[in-house]
Design a protein around this motif. Sequence first.
Motif, PDB file in Angstrom:
ATOM      1  N   LYS A  69      15.682 -18.198  10.897  1.00 26.19           N
ATOM      2  CA  LYS A  69      15.618 -19.332   9.967  1.00 26.19           C
ATOM      3  C   LYS A  69      15.036 -18.902   8.620  1.00 26.19           C
ATOM      4  O   LYS A  69      15.486 -19.340   7.571  1.00 26.19           O
ATOM      5  N   TYR A  70      14.022 -18.028   8.663  1.00 27.31           N
ATOM      6  CA  TYR A  70      13.376 -17.627   7.406  1.00 27.31           C
ATOM      7  C   TYR A  70      13.922 -16.305   6.868  1.00 27.31           C
ATOM      8  O   TYR A  70      13.307 -15.667   6.022  1.00 27.31           O
ATOM      9  N   ASP A  71      15.111 -15.917   7.368  1.00 29.77           N
ATOM     10  CA  ASP A  71      15.825 -14.754   6.806  1.00 29.77           C
ATOM     11  C   ASP A  71      15.081 -13.440   6.924  1.00 29.77           C
ATOM     12  O   ASP A  71      15.121 -12.617   6.009  1.00 29.77           O
ATOM     13  N   CYS A  72      14.395 -13.234   8.026  1.00 30.33           N
ATOM     14  CA  CYS A  72      13.833 -11.915   8.288  1.00 30.33           C
ATOM     15  C   CYS A  72      15.015 -10.993   8.601  1.00 30.33           C
ATOM     16  O   CYS A  72      15.873 -11.320   9.414  1.00 30.33           O
ATOM     17  N   ALA A  73      15.081  -9.843   7.925  1.00 32.63           N
ATOM     18  CA  ALA A  73      16.267  -8.991   8.032  1.00 32.63           C
ATOM     19  C   ALA A  73      16.385  -8.315   9.404  1.00 32.63           C
ATOM     20  O   ALA A  73      17.473  -8.233   9.970  1.00 32.63           O
TER      21      ALA A  73
END
Length: 282
Positions: free
Chosen positions: A246-250
Amino acid sequence: RAKRQSKGGFAFFEPAMETEARARHELARDLKAAIGTSQLLLHYQPQFAVATGEILGFEALLRWNHPLRGPISPAQFIPIAEETGLILPVGEWVLRAACEEAARWEKPLGIAVNLSIAQFKQEGLPAVVMEAIRDARLDPSRLEIEVTESLLLQNTSRAQDLLLTLKREGVRVAIDDFGTGYSSLLTLQSFPFDRIKIDRSFVGQIGVTPKGAAIVQAIIALGSSLGMPVIAEGIETEEQLAFLRKYDCAEIQGYLCGRPQPIVEYRTLTDADFAFHSRRRA
Ligand code: C2E
Ligand code: MG
Ligand code: MG
Ligand code: MG
């Protein structure tokens, strides 16, 4: 050295301290003997891209099977190796073994190796690293060195020079256990890391405390604004994975998608890929 206390002219040793010192001495002696034998081995833990589930590489983690005591945790023996200087031959063995292993893979995946501060005090660390790469015939860009922020705090300019030398040769540098030191932000400002590894103590707080989750979210945002991809360590639950997505951690690494194991357990490297994909669908 053992603590001395004078009582009427006598000096005595505290038995507990003496026992502790002897235990460490014995471990150091045994570790020295273990170098170059099958007692020391590497386990490999896969790292994945969150968006695609694609496997990106592996982190090499040192294991010691003591002939009498059985497996000893690196958290226990690495500090002893550092104090005694044994980390130099041990660390060089790890580098060489990891590079040789990665050079055998079909896919040109990344290989991450942890380096201790003590290795940076050694003359010619870049030469040791580059020789391991050359001897293994590995593309330098496939190797990533993991260092903790205390390295840059202790001997800032020298450590930075060594890391920059390695970077010029094409080796990547990651900051490990990010957020656990007391000047993490300063460290980020002072060196162009290729990757930030969020410490698993923060990841473990996702879904447990709102503050822990907020810190993870903030580190991801920080990495993104600094142009440094973030990898979250120690992912154990689907809930953590959903949050990180959801928080775009790669990138992620953790028991949920692969434990540290002998590389044969990942037989073909797409097995690990598959394990993660099937989990995502489940
Ligand atoms: P690290 O580099 O931060 O490695 C991550 C640690 O977290 C590893 O512990 C790994 O097994 C563990 N881990 C990974 N995923 C999970 C998870 O989902 N849950 C939990 N609870 N743990 C997870 P390990 O293998 O015991 O290594 C501990 C530390 O020892 C490493 O921390 C690293 O600092 C050091 N170390 C290991 N191998 C080497 C080495 O070859 N050289 C040096 N200098 N240090 C090493
Ligand atoms: Mg590490
Ligand atoms: Mg770590
Ligand atoms: Mg660590």
